[in-house]
Design a protein around this motif. Sequence first.
Motif, short mmCIF file in Angstrom:
data_model
loop_
_atom_site.label_atom_id
_atom_site.label_comp_id
_atom_site.label_asym_id
_atom_site.label_seq_id
_atom_site.Cartn_x
_atom_site.Cartn_y
_atom_site.Cartn_z
N LYS A 25 0.83 -1.21 0.00
CA LYS A 25 0.00 0.00 0.00
C LYS A 25 0.86 1.26 0.00
O LYS A 25 0.44 2.29 -0.52
CB LYS A 25 -0.93 0.01 1.22
N ASN A 26 2.06 1.17 0.58
CA ASN A 26 2.91 2.34 0.73
C ASN A 26 4.18 2.32 -0.12
O ASN A 26 4.85 3.33 -0.24
CB ASN A 26 3.33 2.50 2.20
N LYS A 27 4.50 1.17 -0.66
CA LYS A 27 5.73 1.04 -1.43
C LYS A 27 5.43 0.35 -2.75
O LYS A 27 4.39 -0.27 -2.93
CB LYS A 27 6.76 0.20 -0.66
N ASP A 28 6.40 0.43 -3.62
CA ASP A 28 6.30 -0.23 -4.91
C ASP A 28 6.40 -1.75 -4.71
O ASP A 28 7.07 -2.22 -3.78
CB ASP A 28 7.44 0.25 -5.81
N ILE A 29 5.76 -2.48 -5.58
CA ILE A 29 5.77 -3.94 -5.47
C ILE A 29 7.18 -4.52 -5.63
O ILE A 29 7.46 -5.62 -5.17
CB ILE A 29 4.78 -4.57 -6.46
N LEU A 30 8.07 -3.78 -6.25
CA LEU A 30 9.45 -4.24 -6.44
C LEU A 30 10.39 -3.73 -5.35
O LEU A 30 11.61 -3.93 -5.45
CB LEU A 30 9.96 -3.81 -7.82
N ASP A 31 9.85 -3.12 -4.35
CA ASP A 31 10.67 -2.65 -3.23
C ASP A 31 11.33 -3.84 -2.55
O ASP A 31 10.70 -4.90 -2.39
CB ASP A 31 9.76 -1.90 -2.24
N PRO A 32 12.58 -3.71 -2.14
CA PRO A 32 13.28 -4.84 -1.51
C PRO A 32 12.58 -5.42 -0.28
O PRO A 32 12.61 -6.63 -0.05
CB PRO A 32 14.64 -4.25 -1.12
N ARG A 36 11.41 -9.24 -0.02
CA ARG A 36 11.90 -10.06 1.10
C ARG A 36 10.74 -10.78 1.79
O ARG A 36 10.80 -11.99 2.03
CB ARG A 36 12.64 -9.16 2.11
N ILE A 37 9.68 -10.06 2.06
CA ILE A 37 8.52 -10.68 2.72
C ILE A 37 7.85 -11.69 1.79
O ILE A 37 7.41 -12.75 2.22
CB ILE A 37 7.53 -9.61 3.21
N SER A 38 7.81 -11.37 0.51
CA SER A 38 7.22 -12.30 -0.45
C SER A 38 8.00 -13.62 -0.46
O SER A 38 7.40 -14.70 -0.50
CB SER A 38 7.23 -11.66 -1.84
N HIS A 39 9.31 -13.54 -0.40
CA HIS A 39 10.14 -14.76 -0.38
C HIS A 39 9.89 -15.56 0.90
O HIS A 39 9.78 -16.79 0.86
CB HIS A 39 11.61 -14.40 -0.49
#
Length: 58
Positions: A25-32, A36-39
């Motif tokens: 919601k606050n950052k780009d989907i490609l933000d590190p 990291r959380i996606s991984h």
Amino acid sequence: MILKNVIDLNKNIENYRRDMYELVKNKDILDPDVIRISHRLDEEILVFQKILDEINSL
């Protein structure tokens, strides 16, 4: 023991999903941080699936 692991994994998965949703919601989907959380979420889901596969093979 297996039940506790499944419950813990489920809790972790839900937490990672919520955290990722809030970050996106606050950052780009490609933000590190999002990546990291996606991984971590992917790793937890894979462990959860392995446990379910083991249970189903019994």
